[in-house]
Structure formats: C-alpha cells, structure tokens
Scaffold this motif. Sequence first.
Motif, PDB file in Angstrom:
ATOM      1  N   HIS A   1       0.780  -1.062  -0.016  1.00 29.41           N
ATOM      2  CA  HIS A   1      -0.044  -0.035  -0.199  1.00 29.41           C
ATOM      3  C   HIS A   1       0.798   1.165  -0.185  1.00 29.41           C
ATOM      4  CE1 HIS A   1      -3.643   2.481   0.959  1.00 29.41           C
ATOM      5  NE2 HIS A   1      -3.970   1.457   0.106  1.00 29.41           N
TER       6      HIS A   1
ATOM      7  N   ARG B   1     -12.410   7.718  18.291  1.00 31.66           N
ATOM      8  CA  ARG B   1     -12.378   7.795  16.997  1.00 31.66           C
ATOM      9  C   ARG B   1     -13.276   6.651  16.420  1.00 31.66           C
ATOM     10  NH1 ARG B   1      -7.175  10.355  13.872  1.00 31.66           N
ATOM     11  NH2 ARG B   1      -7.745  12.361  14.305  1.00 31.66           N
ATOM     12  N   LEU B   2     -13.988   6.915  15.331  1.00 33.94           N
ATOM     13  CA  LEU B   2     -14.623   5.687  14.528  1.00 33.94           C
ATOM     14  C   LEU B   2     -13.540   4.843  13.826  1.00 33.94           C
ATOM     15  CD1 LEU B   2     -17.197   4.373  13.597  1.00 33.94           C
ATOM     16  CD2 LEU B   2     -17.310   6.079  11.854  1.00 33.94           C
TER      17      LEU B   2
ATOM     18  N   GLY C   1     -11.141   2.343  11.936  1.00 34.98           N
ATOM     19  CA  GLY C   1     -11.793   1.600  10.534  1.00 34.98           C
ATOM     20  C   GLY C   1     -12.016   2.864   9.554  1.00 34.98           C
ATOM     21  N   PHE C   2     -12.327   4.068  10.153  1.00 37.58           N
ATOM     22  CA  PHE C   2     -12.708   5.374   9.167  1.00 37.58           C
ATOM     23  C   PHE C   2     -11.371   6.271   8.783  1.00 37.58           C
ATOM     24  CE2 PHE C   2     -17.007   6.065   7.643  1.00 37.58           C
ATOM     25  CZ  PHE C   2     -17.775   4.813   7.739  1.00 37.58           C
TER      26      PHE C   2
ATOM     27  N   HIS D   1      -8.558   8.171   6.554  1.00 32.34           N
ATOM     28  CA  HIS D   1      -7.258   7.397   5.838  1.00 32.34           C
ATOM     29  C   HIS D   1      -6.389   8.619   5.554  1.00 32.34           C
ATOM     30  CE1 HIS D   1      -4.234   5.252   3.320  1.00 32.34           C
ATOM     31  NE2 HIS D   1      -4.882   4.099   3.870  1.00 32.34           N
TER      32      HIS D   1
ATOM     33  N   ARG E   1     -10.152  -1.165  -1.179  1.00 29.66           N
ATOM     34  CA  ARG E   1     -10.113  -2.356  -0.451  1.00 29.66           C
ATOM     35  C   ARG E   1     -11.446  -2.526   0.279  1.00 29.66           C
ATOM     36  NH1 ARG E   1      -4.490  -1.188   2.160  1.00 29.66           N
ATOM     37  NH2 ARG E   1      -5.729   0.625   2.672  1.00 29.66           N
TER      38      ARG E   1
ATOM     39  N   TYR F   1     -19.847  15.832   9.565  1.00 29.05           N
ATOM     40  CA  TYR F   1     -18.512  15.648  10.211  1.00 29.05           C
ATOM     41  C   TYR F   1     -17.844  14.951   9.163  1.00 29.05           C
ATOM     42  CZ  TYR F   1     -14.916  14.548  13.494  1.00 29.05           C
ATOM     43  OH  TYR F   1     -13.725  13.867  13.897  1.00 29.05           O
TER      44      TYR F   1
ATOM     45  N   ASN G   1     -12.063   2.381   5.815  1.00 29.07           N
ATOM     46  CA  ASN G   1     -10.867   2.001   5.189  1.00 29.07           C
ATOM     47  C   ASN G   1     -10.680   0.443   5.230  1.00 29.07           C
ATOM     48  OD1 ASN G   1      -9.494   1.329   7.804  1.00 29.07           O
ATOM     49  ND2 ASN G   1      -9.414   3.261   8.139  1.00 29.07           N
TER      50      ASN G   1
ATOM     51  N   ARG H   1       0.968  -8.116   4.344  1.00 29.25           N
ATOM     52  CA  ARG H   1       1.732  -6.978   4.145  1.00 29.25           C
ATOM     53  C   ARG H   1       3.115  -7.562   3.826  1.00 29.25           C
ATOM     54  NH1 ARG H   1       0.599  -1.516   4.281  1.00 29.25           N
ATOM     55  NH2 ARG H   1      -1.407  -2.418   3.402  1.00 29.25           N
TER      56      ARG H   1
HETATM   57  C1  SDX Z   1      -4.376   1.746   7.767  1.00 25.55           C
HETATM   58  O1  SDX Z   1      -1.330   4.471   5.217  1.00 25.55           O
HETATM   59  C2  SDX Z   1      -1.905   3.579   4.944  1.00 25.55           C
HETATM   60  O2  SDX Z   1      -1.706   3.307   3.639  1.00 25.55           O
HETATM   61  C3  SDX Z   1      -2.190   2.602   5.906  1.00 25.55           C
HETATM   62  C4  SDX Z   1      -3.064   1.442   5.592  1.00 25.55           C
HETATM   63  C5  SDX Z   1      -2.249   0.335   4.855  1.00 25.55           C
HETATM   64  O3  SDX Z   1      -2.721  -0.484   4.024  1.00 25.55           O
HETATM   65  O4  SDX Z   1      -1.074   0.398   5.134  1.00 25.55           O
HETATM   66  O5  SDX Z   1      -4.197   1.634   4.536  1.00 25.55           O
HETATM   67  C6  SDX Z   1      -3.676   0.657   6.788  1.00 25.55           C
HETATM   68  O6  SDX Z   1      -3.512   2.155   8.755  1.00 25.55           O
HETATM   69  C7  SDX Z   1      -5.487   2.148   7.587  1.00 25.55           C
HETATM   70  C8  SDX Z   1      -6.154   2.983   8.764  1.00 25.55           C
HETATM   71  C9  SDX Z   1      -6.292   2.384   9.902  1.00 25.55           C
HETATM   72  N1  SDX Z   1      -6.507   3.470  10.999  1.00 25.55           N
HETATM   73  C10 SDX Z   1      -7.717   3.381  11.542  1.00 25.55           C
HETATM   74  O7  SDX Z   1      -8.843   3.352  11.055  1.00 25.55           O
HETATM   75  C11 SDX Z   1      -7.709   4.442  12.892  1.00 25.55           C
HETATM   76  C12 SDX Z   1      -8.895   5.423  12.816  1.00 25.55           C
HETATM   77  N2  SDX Z   1      -8.555   6.641  11.782  1.00 25.55           N
HETATM   78  C13 SDX Z   1      -7.795   7.724  12.145  1.00 25.55           C
HETATM   79  O8  SDX Z   1      -7.173   7.697  13.349  1.00 25.55           O
HETATM   80  C14 SDX Z   1      -7.195   8.531  10.923  1.00 25.55           C
HETATM   81  O9  SDX Z   1      -8.173   8.689  10.206  1.00 25.55           O
HETATM   82  C15 SDX Z   1      -5.909   8.000  10.237  1.00 25.55           C
HETATM   83  C16 SDX Z   1      -4.749   7.857  11.465  1.00 25.55           C
HETATM   84  C17 SDX Z   1      -6.117   6.730   9.528  1.00 25.55           C
HETATM   85  C18 SDX Z   1      -5.502   9.020   9.361  1.00 25.55           C
HETATM   86  O10 SDX Z   1      -5.149  10.272  10.064  1.00 25.55           O
HETATM   87  P1  SDX Z   1      -4.772  11.862   9.455  1.00 25.55           P
HETATM   88  O11 SDX Z   1      -5.027  11.766   7.945  1.00 25.55           O
HETATM   89  O12 SDX Z   1      -3.612  12.264   9.897  1.00 25.55           O
HETATM   90  O13 SDX Z   1      -6.072  12.384   9.850  1.00 25.55           O
HETATM   91  P2  SDX Z   1      -6.197  13.522  11.117  1.00 25.55           P
HETATM   92  O14 SDX Z   1      -5.605  12.848  12.414  1.00 25.55           O
HETATM   93  O15 SDX Z   1      -5.217  14.632  10.888  1.00 25.55           O
HETATM   94  O16 SDX Z   1      -7.568  13.707  11.247  1.00 25.55           O
HETATM   95  C19 SDX Z   1      -8.109  14.938  10.113  1.00 25.55           C
HETATM   96  C20 SDX Z   1      -9.693  15.226  11.066  1.00 25.55           C
HETATM   97  C21 SDX Z   1      -9.333  15.474  12.630  1.00 25.55           C
HETATM   98  O17 SDX Z   1     -10.596  16.461  12.901  1.00 25.55           O
HETATM   99  P3  SDX Z   1     -10.344  18.015  13.067  1.00 25.55           P
HETATM  100  O18 SDX Z   1      -8.929  18.075  13.814  1.00 25.55           O
HETATM  101  O19 SDX Z   1      -9.963  18.406  11.429  1.00 25.55           O
HETATM  102  O20 SDX Z   1     -11.490  18.412  13.600  1.00 25.55           O
HETATM  103  O21 SDX Z   1     -10.434  13.982  10.788  1.00 25.55           O
HETATM  104  C22 SDX Z   1     -10.652  13.607  12.206  1.00 25.55           C
HETATM  105  C23 SDX Z   1      -9.682  14.210  13.011  1.00 25.55           C
HETATM  106  O22 SDX Z   1     -10.152  14.214  14.479  1.00 25.55           O
HETATM  107  N3  SDX Z   1     -10.535  12.112  12.281  1.00 25.55           N
HETATM  108  C24 SDX Z   1     -11.330  11.235  12.732  1.00 25.55           C
HETATM  109  C25 SDX Z   1     -11.052  10.068  12.358  1.00 25.55           C
HETATM  110  N4  SDX Z   1      -9.966  10.033  11.602  1.00 25.55           N
HETATM  111  C26 SDX Z   1      -9.668  11.341  11.426  1.00 25.55           C
HETATM  112  N5  SDX Z   1     -12.473  11.459  13.535  1.00 25.55           N
HETATM  113  C27 SDX Z   1     -13.216  10.277  13.882  1.00 25.55           C
HETATM  114  N6  SDX Z   1     -12.914   9.198  13.499  1.00 25.55           N
HETATM  115  C28 SDX Z   1     -11.953   8.925  12.712  1.00 25.55           C
HETATM  116  N7  SDX Z   1     -11.735   7.761  12.565  1.00 25.55           N
END
Ligand code: SDX
Length: 431
Positions: A231, A302-303, A305-306, A308, A317, A354, A363, A390
């Motif tokens: 990825h 956080r939610l 799985g949501f 990226h 995927r 939101y 994701n 992976r």
């Molecule tokens: C993987 O990189 C890859 O390719 C990874 C992957 C792979 O195959 O290798 O795809 C696998 O890691 C998938 C991601 C798995 N992680 C999660 O599902 C954990 C939940 N997701 C988040 O923690 C977050 O979305 C990330 C870590 C995945 C991405 O983080 P970013 O891009 O740095 O986003 P951010 O933290 O800067 O958030 C931006 C905004 C924030 O709000 P504001 O400050 O703008 O008000 O979005 C919000 C965040 O609070 N936000 C969420 C959220 N994810 C971001 N709010 C609620 N639920 C969420 N899941």
Amino acid sequence: MSKTAQIKVDDKEYVLPVMVGTEGEKAIDTRTLRATSGYIAYDQGYGNTGSCESSITYLDGDNGILRHRGYPIDQLAQNSNFGETAYLIIYGELPNPTQRRTFGDLLRQHAAIDPQMQAILQGYPKSAPPMAMLSSLIAALAAYYPHLATNNFENDLKNFDLAAAIAISKIRTLGAMIYRYQNGLPYNPPKDVPFCDNFLHMMFSELYKDFVPSPEVSRALNTLLLLHADHEQNCSTSTVRMVGSSAANLFTSLSAGICALSGPLHGGANTAVVQMLQSIHDEHDDGTRFIAAAKSGSKSNRLMGFGHAVYKNFDPRAKIIAKACDDVLNKLGINDPLLAIAKNLEQAALKDDYFLSRKLYPNVDFYSGIIMRAIGIPENMFTVMFAIGRSPGWVANWREVAANPKGRIYRPRQIYAGPVKRDYVPMAQRG
Ligand code: SDX
C-alpha cells in the motif's frame, strides 16, 4: 526544457527541478534546497513529502485508485490470489506457470519452523502480544540464516529470492505457531498444500483431525491477504525502507515493519474496529450514540476503521472486503450482529457532515475483522494477519532500497525547538 519551480526567499530566487511520475504525480525536487538556500522543507508526518521513487504500487487517494505494478486491485482480487499477487508485487510481472510453480515450491519448502526456533516461544508469557512475539521471531531469522542476512546489499541481493520466500512463508507459519502456543496447543507442522490452506491447517488442525477449510473460507482468506499485500509508503512500509536504507538485512527490516504495523492507528485498527463494534453491541447501542461521541475529535473516541491519511474517497479495498464479508457470512450461515452494527455505522457516517466534510470513509480495516471472526481467527491475531498479508509489499520495498545504486541512508532533518546555548550549572548552584 524540463519544468522547474521557483522559490523566492530573503529576496533571492531559487530554481528547483520538478519531477513527474508515470501516472502524472508531480513533485518539487528539494534535494538541493538546503545547500543553495539554507532552508529545509518542513512536513510533519511526511504527508506531503515523497521519500522515494517506487514502481510497486500506485495510489490515487482522491479517486480511490489502488494498482500494483499497474494492475487494478479489483481485478487482482477478482482473478488472482495471494501467492500470485505477492510474486507480481515483488518481481514486477505476473508470473508464468514455471515462475509461479517455482515461487510456490520455495514457499512450501520453507514453511516449517526449526525446533530450536520453536523453543524461543517458550521464553514468552502466553499472554504476550502476538505482534511483539512476531517481530522478535522475524528478527531471529537473521540469526538462523546469517548467510542470507549479511547486512551487505550485494550479498543479500544475491540471495534475495530465497530470503524473500523464507520471510513470507515463515511470517505465516510463525503467526499460526504463536496462536497455538498462546492456546496451549502443539505446533502443527506445515503440509504440502497451498499457502492459505496451510495457514489454516497450522492454526486449526488437531492431533487426529486435519482442518480442511471450505472453499469459501480459503477464498476469503486469500482475498483478505491479497488486499493487504502492499500500500505505497504507509507507516510500516516506510519503516522497512528506513531500516533497509542502513544496509540492514531483509529479516531485520521486516521486524521493524511489524513493530510499526502494531500501532492502533495503523495495523492495529482492525482489532480496534471489532472491539469498538463489540462495545457498541454490549451497550445495546445501534451506533447512534457512538457516532455522536466519535465526532468529538479526540483520538481516543475515533470511529476506528474510518479515515485514511491518503484516501479522501472510499478505500477500494474496503468495498471489496465488505462484499466478501457478506459472501462468507452468508455461505457459512453466520449471522454476526457486529456486521449489522458496522453497516449501520457506515450508513450513518456517510450521511453525516462531520465525516463527509473531513472526507472520512471506511478503510481496509473496517470490515476485515468481521471476516476474520467468521474464519475463527481471534481478535488478538488480527494484526498478525495484516502482517502476513503485507509481507510481500515490505519485501518488495526493501529490495527497491537495496538495489538502488543511487540510494542514500534515510536521514531526515528537523527544526530544533529546544533551549538555545547555555552554560553548565554545577549542582551546588541549582535550586
Ligand atoms: C491503515 O497509510 C496507509 O496506507 C495505511 C493502510 C495500509 O494499508 O497500510 O491503509 C492501513 O493504517 C488504515 C488506517 C487504519 N486506522 C484507523 O482506522 C484509525 C482511525 N483513523 C484515524 O485515526 C485517521 O483517520 C488516520 C490515522 C487513519 C489518518 O489520520 P490523518 O490523515 O492524520 O487525519 P487526522 O488525524 O489529521 O484527522 C483529520 C480530521 C481530524 O478532525 P479535525 O481536527 O479536522 O477536527 O479528521 C478527524 C480528526 O479528528 N478524524 C476522525 C477520524 N479520523 C480522522 N474523526 C473520527 N473518527 C476517525 N476515524
């Protein structure tokens, strides 16, 4: 005349080359910026910085596109399997029948774990986190195969095919071995069967009864591992490249990748999703209360799985896994209440400003845990499954680093924000 970018700072103008990739991605090449202007580029978390040129995977986060060596992920999921896609990701082309057989033979020949290595497990508490055990056992491969792990690019590349097959095959077997150890069950030696079936055999066979998976389960596991195979420059893959850039061998570099993957914001999310769904179920919430809390923005609510770091559209995927989820549970006659909650959450979030305004979509981790539950894989093994999937991507990226004649050790800079120069204060003069 190739395109350039001009930067004007301190009344001086600097001209920087522009790079354009085969899919039209554009970059300003800042490699000369510090030497010419005294400025570095700053990008906390590297979200807008290219660390390398790579030919393995192309991601278009805005349009939800994922391709391995040019082949779209939905076509690979539909027509290929994990072993063939692993070969494609590592060697750059779909294998012909001879290449596919040779690769498969190597994976089978090296599926077993040396009894001495099995003994390492006895040194861990049964309650130890599987990813902690897996990362140290993979690092131990460098001790068992020192001739494949000389920490010399030329030597290690000469033995790459064997080291790659050993790494991919043994990460799979070690995963099953850790599960057996944690459940007080004996190690199941591998059989001469396909990669995924062998994993399920090593996980679930009993002394007098071999586990033979149904075609649906075998296909679902194949698809799941295939979808995780690579990825682009995600956290764990970048870690493998970073460690490999110091000329550290493949096994050591993969061990570092496993450590990076274990974090809940990365590979640990699939476990966190199922725990989140279970808690929603246990609280008799249909997801409404949870969604409200998830909008608080705190990292702990956080939610899972949501969202990226790259996809600002659906993770392709996730769509494929969601469909595989329905197929497997229907075929196995499983009615998992967590699937209904997951679907509720997805529908609610996709109507909620939101999430829409922040471009937060499901994701790869959102549905993958539900399939693994259906197969009988316990939650604490979900991230191990991610690592098994992976491993070809990590192997292919390590090889790109090792084989790059113009490669350099990864050594980012920083902006220092600590105290300026000050003189030592003897103990007697301190408050
Ligand atoms: C993987 O990189 C890859 O390719 C990874 C992957 C792979 O195959 O290798 O795809 C696998 O890691 C998938 C991601 C798995 N992680 C999660 O599902 C954990 C939940 N997701 C988040 O923690 C977050 O979305 C990330 C870590 C995945 C991405 O983080 P970013 O891009 O740095 O986003 P951010 O933290 O800067 O958030 C931006 C905004 C924030 O709000 P504001 O400050 O703008 O008000 O979005 C919000 C965040 O609070 N936000 C969420 C959220 N994810 C971001 N709010 C609620 N639920 C969420 N899941």
